[in-house]
Design an enzyme around this catalytic site. Structure first.
Site, PDB file in Angstrom:
ATOM      1  N   GLU A  58      14.894 -31.245  61.925  1.00 25.65           N
ATOM      2  CA  GLU A  58      13.456 -31.331  62.205  1.00 25.65           C
ATOM      3  C   GLU A  58      12.724 -32.033  61.062  1.00 25.65           C
ATOM      4  O   GLU A  58      11.683 -32.667  61.268  1.00 25.65           O
ATOM      5  CB  GLU A  58      12.874 -29.934  62.415  1.00 25.65           C
ATOM      6  N   CYS A  89      14.659 -23.187  62.494  1.00 21.58           N
ATOM      7  CA  CYS A  89      14.582 -22.213  61.405  1.00 21.58           C
ATOM      8  C   CYS A  89      13.122 -22.022  60.983  1.00 21.58           C
ATOM      9  O   CYS A  89      12.227 -22.766  61.400  1.00 21.58           O
ATOM     10  CB  CYS A  89      15.442 -22.645  60.222  1.00 21.58           C
ATOM     11  N   CYS A  92      11.374 -24.995  59.405  1.00 23.60           N
ATOM     12  CA  CYS A  92      11.125 -26.061  60.376  1.00 23.60           C
ATOM     13  C   CYS A  92       9.984 -25.697  61.314  1.00 23.60           C
ATOM     14  O   CYS A  92       9.247 -26.570  61.778  1.00 23.60           O
ATOM     15  CB  CYS A  92      12.399 -26.379  61.147  1.00 23.60           C
TER      16      CYS A  92
END
Ligand code: THU
Length: 150
Positions: A58, A89, A92
């Site tokens: 990302e 995550c 991100c």
């Protein structure tokens, strides 16, 4: 409003995933995002012998968003090596929130969800704005998504 072609986004994320540099985890990830102007941007994870220096997929996607002209993300997909949607995550999620705002849609393993659900109670530009710490008047949170202006 740009219509969202989830299949195109998935395809782009899968292509990016195939470029991943992940010799340490063996866990390739590809991410793709649709920008407000219809552009599709993507990225893959890039690992490092210093594990903590690893760049998530990302992160590369957001970098391409900015490099290719900026604007807000309206939809994001990340996939794992099985070409299946993977949950972004925490770090991100913060990255996606900054550049997509609360209305940006994310294809989660369970289905599509807005960032307001993916990262509830997010810290964002509005928090800086609330104490006058934002350098310019614009704040993304009252708009459809962050438009690149600070
Ligand atoms: N990874 C991503 O690229 N994005 C995420 O949102 C989750 C994790 C990567 C980082 C690392 O290279 C590998 O997946 C295993 O954690």
């Amino acid at each position: 409003m740009t219509s969202i072609n989830w299949d195109a986004l998935l395809g782009s994320a899968i292509d990016a995933m195939k470029r991943a540099y992940c010799p340490y985890s063996g866990f390739p990830v590809g991410a793709a995002g649709l920008a407000q102007d219809g552009r599709i941007v993507s990225g893959c994870n890039v690992e490092n012998a210093g594990y903590g220096v690893t760049l998530c997929a990302e992160c590369g996607m957001v970098s391409e968003l900015i490099r290719s002209g900026g604007g807000a993300l309206v939809a994001v997909v990340a996939v794992n090596g099985d070409e299946v949607p993977v949950s972004p995550c925490g770090r991100c999620r913060q990255l996606i929130y900054e550049h997509g705002g609360p209305s940006c849609l994310v294809l989660m393993p369970e289905g599509v969800a807005p960032m307001s659900e993916v990262l509830p109670g997010a810290f964002g530009p509005h928090d800086l704005d609330s104490v006058g710490a934002l350098p310019a008047p614009a704040s993304s949170d009252t708009k459809e998504g962050y438009d690149g202006a600070l």
